[in-house]
Design an enzyme around this catalytic site. Structure first.
Site, PDB file in Angstrom:
ATOM      1  N   HIS A  66       0.659  -1.351  -0.176  1.00  0.00           N
ATOM      2  CA  HIS A  66       0.264  -0.117   0.063  1.00  0.00           C
ATOM      3  C   HIS A  66       0.645   0.841  -0.050  1.00  0.00           C
ATOM      4  O   HIS A  66       1.894   0.844   0.052  1.00  0.00           O
ATOM      5  CB  HIS A  66      -1.085   0.040   1.450  1.00  0.00           C
ATOM      6  CG  HIS A  66      -0.315   0.336   2.489  1.00  0.00           C
ATOM      7  ND1 HIS A  66       0.089  -0.828   2.767  1.00  0.00           N
ATOM      8  CD2 HIS A  66       0.260   0.650   3.545  1.00  0.00           C
ATOM      9  CE1 HIS A  66       0.740  -1.122   4.251  1.00  0.00           C
ATOM     10  NE2 HIS A  66       0.519   0.450   4.502  1.00  0.00           N
ATOM     11  N   CYS A 195       2.237   3.150  11.182  1.00  0.00           N
ATOM     12  CA  CYS A 195       3.286   2.240  10.895  1.00  0.00           C
ATOM     13  C   CYS A 195       2.592   3.930   9.940  1.00  0.00           C
ATOM     14  O   CYS A 195       2.454   4.750  10.138  1.00  0.00           O
ATOM     15  CB  CYS A 195       2.250   1.886  10.073  1.00  0.00           C
ATOM     16  SG  CYS A 195       0.918   1.474   8.897  1.00  0.00           S
TER      17      CYS A 195
END
Length: 692
Positions: A66, A195
């Protein structure tokens, strides 16, 4: 709300190659082919860069590559069921279910919530089993749609009904996962997950930890610091917690809220791979009086930072510390320098001699009558005096701020006061910029050393606010006053005299060196050293001694060349640049004109071996020309927008134009002729096919 996935974005039982690079490229091509991205290369590069930071494989044969990318036109999911499976870094083996999450650089919160919800669904075994059993792309799309329709949880920090009820029952709650009472209170654990992208791993780690906590019979709440809105944990919940888990790849926002709590810390991916183990470690830490704890701000945090950075080289640590000082110093310089330049514009250059007198004797209702020759009337003289004085006072913080934040970089907050004091002593001693560097390092080391002392618990609270600032200031400033200040001041005077005496060829050589430094790393440490060198001497410039102003003009002009050159290059030869680079080129015109060298970073990141040398060539030419033409600048920043503070502005513009053209032609030439034969990494991959 656009559709995130459709049948055309699903590939079933497909061979996309044998490595992550091949799979990501194929999916980037699929997204672009479907009109969801402007170009393949930009999306591929951003996704691959994210993959290289942290592998996106998770237990259960799943991978979620991603990224956020300027190439993405709308939030998109592309799904592939691979045959053969490909290793995406999960501990339990290769992945056969791949979801590529592509988000625009400015994706809104609604889309980010949907993307994160999908990521959470991927850790549910029934959902992944259904994905493997699906016979058609339409079934996959329907499964994803159902997952996205699930009612969201009440809050990001409360992730399961069991935890909600336990938390609601108060500190004395004895509820268990099954609702039965227990003699002893269950452990309470809080967590933060985060993250770099904040789309997938943040939420998957949170849900994995919640599930593990339920199985362990633990009261558990988590704060997900993702890309969307963050719901902070209730301070009362944090206060009642027995331990804290940080499953993060970035700094925790508001870490001081957890100060003193037993801590288990790891990369975010471990929260997905080993959630049960992390919960067990947190339970053990809660019962261990010697467990590692979230540091308090102060010397304890400094010791913690040392442990975390123990793997850094000495050079990396020194660079980080010095850049910390310079980055905090620049706002004082930029604001102060521009105000001084504005003071010259309004009140003339002689405003330096009469500003104090005007401000003490006059006001807006009593404008001065004895004004400098080039002042813009009485009002201009008064406002010029105001601007000059504010700017001068701001510039006076240059060396103390540099020293203070160098010390901060070494010893954190307890180092700031000793650092500022040592910097002020450096100014008093005439040691200038070099004295600030030395004083800041001394103050930081002193504060760090004092903070490492083992003191009684009752004295710890006084250490960061009283003991460390007091003793650190005595040690660092005392050393400057007694031993180091005078020699450094003599060195500073000698350096200033050498610069003042530079002329002809030697000045041109200095211009070349400064130009090369400004373009070498585009806002990095080498660039910052050259810039700091220029602004440190700016205050010493006078009508009689314009060498510091010439150095400032040289640094600013050379720093403007890289973004302007890249913008020009995208116009001269569009086909050599990707769509994203051409868009960046439009913005680079303004960034370059404003003296923001970082405007060329997207180009350098994509093609450093051509962009950096071309930029350095143009910057060196510009630096040589500005010194040869004796261009001056009394402003430390602003580019063409501070033309009023530039001496010989026509030559300033000409020097930049020449360097820009040379750098642009050089990078175009390098892209045309210095080309390595490309290797088709996809040639060996089996052809893509889709099951009927």
């Amino acid at each position: 709300m656009t559709t995130l996935i459709n049948d055309d974005l699903v590939l079933l039982d497909t061979n996309l190659g044998t490595d992550t690079t091949s799979v990501i490229r194929h999916l980037a091509e699929l997204i672009t082919k479907n009109g969801r991205a402007a170009e393949v290369e930009g999306l591929f590069a951003d996704a691959l860069a994210r993959e290289q930071k942290t592998a996106t494989g998770v237990p259960g044969g799943i991978a979620i590559p991603h990224c956020r990318s300027a190439a993405v036109l709308e939030p998109t999911l592309a799904m592939a069921r691979l045959n053969p499976a490909v290793d995406f870094g999960a501990k339990d083996g290769p992945a056969d279910i791949i979801f590529f999450i592509a988000a625009p650089a400015g994706a809104d919160n609604e889309h980010l919530k949907l993307l994160s919800k999908l990521a959470r669904s991927l850790i549910k075994k029934d959902f992944t089993a259904a994905l493997r059993a699906a016979a058609t792309p339409a079934e996959i799309v329907a499964l994803v749609a159902d997952a996205l329709k699930d009612k969201p949880k009440p809050a990001a920090s409360t992730l399961a009904p069991a935890e909600m009820s336990a938390a609601a029952s108060g500190p004395g709650s004895t509820a268990t996962g099954g609702g039965a009472a227990e003699p002893a209170r269950r452990k309470r654990i809080v967590a933060v997950t985060a993250c770099p992208t904040g789309i997938a791993h943040t939420y998957m780690a949170a849900d994995s930890l919640v599930q593990a906590a339920q199985e362990a019979g633990v009261d558990f709440q988590v704060e997900t610091q993702g890309s969307g809105a963050v719901t902070p944990l209730d301070p009362a919940v944090i206060a009642a917690a027995d331990a804290v888990i940080f499953a993060v790849d970035v700094d925790v926002r508001g870490k001081e809220r957890f100060a003193g709590k037993p801590l288990v810390s790891s990369p975010v991916k471990r929260g997905i791979d080993e959630p049960a183990k992390m919960i067990r470690e947190a339970i053990a830490a809660a019962d261990n009086p010697n467990a590692h704890r979230v540091p308090h701000f102060g010397a304890e945090e400094t010791a913690d930072q040392k442990a975390q950075s123990s793997g850094e080289s000495l050079g990396a640590k020194v660079k980080k510390v010095l850049l910390t000082g310079v980055s905090y110093m620049i706002p004082f310089v930029a604001g102060g320098g521009l105000l001084i330049a504005l003071g010259f514009l309004l009140g003339g250059f002689q405003i330096t001699e009469v500003a104090d007198k005007i401000l003490t004797s006059n006001s807006l209702t009593n404008l001065p009558t004895d004004i400098p020759i080039k002042a813009l009337g009485p009002l201009g003289a008064y406002l010029g005096a105001v601007a000059f004085k504010i700017g001068s006072l701001s510039m006076a913080f240059l060396v103390p701020a540099l020293a203070g934040y160098i010390a901060f970089g070494i010893a954190d907050r307890p180092g700031i006061a000793p650092g500022f004091t040592a910097g002020s002593v450096a100014v008093f001693m005439g040691a200038g910029f070099l004295g600030g560097l030395v004083g800041g390092i001394l103050a930081g080391l002193a504060a760090y050393w004092i903070g490492s002392w083992k003191v009684p618990r009752w004295l710890r609270g006084l250490m960061p606010v009283v003991i460390i600032p007091l003793l650190g200031s005595i040690l660092a400033s005392g050393a400057m006053l007694l031993f180091l200040g005078a020699p450094i001041a003599a060195l500073t005077v000698g350096l200033n005299n050498w610069l003042t005496g530079m002329s002809g060829a030697s000045a041109v050589v200095l211009g070349i060196i400064l130009g090369l430094m400004m373009c070498f790393d585009l806002g990095g440490p080498v660039n910052k050293v050259a810039y700091a060198f220029a602004v440190a001497g700016l205050g010493a410039g006078t009508i009689a001694n314009q060498a510091p102003w010439e150095i400032m003009a040289t640094v600013m002009a050379a720093g403007m060349v890289p973004p302007l050159a890249m913008a020009l290059a995208t116009v001269l030869d569009k086909k050599r640049f990707s769509l994203a680079e051409r868009e960046n080129g439009k913005a680079a015109w303004l960034l370059g004109a404003s003296f923001i060298s970082e405007g060329a970073i997207p180009f350098a990141a994509a093609d450093p071996l051509r962009v950096i040398p071309a930029s350095m060539l143009g910057g060196a030419v510009t630096g040589a020309l500005t010194m040869a033409f004796h261009v001056t600048s009394q402003a430390p920043h602003g580019g063409f927008f501070v033309f009023f503070a530039i001496g010989n502005v026509a030559m300033f513009a000409l020097s930049i134009a020449v360097g820009t053209v040379i750098a642009a032609l050089a990078v175009v030439a390098l892209k045309r002729w210095a080309v390595r034969t490309p290797v088709d990494t996809l040639a060996t991959a089996a052809p893509v096919h889709q099951a009927a």
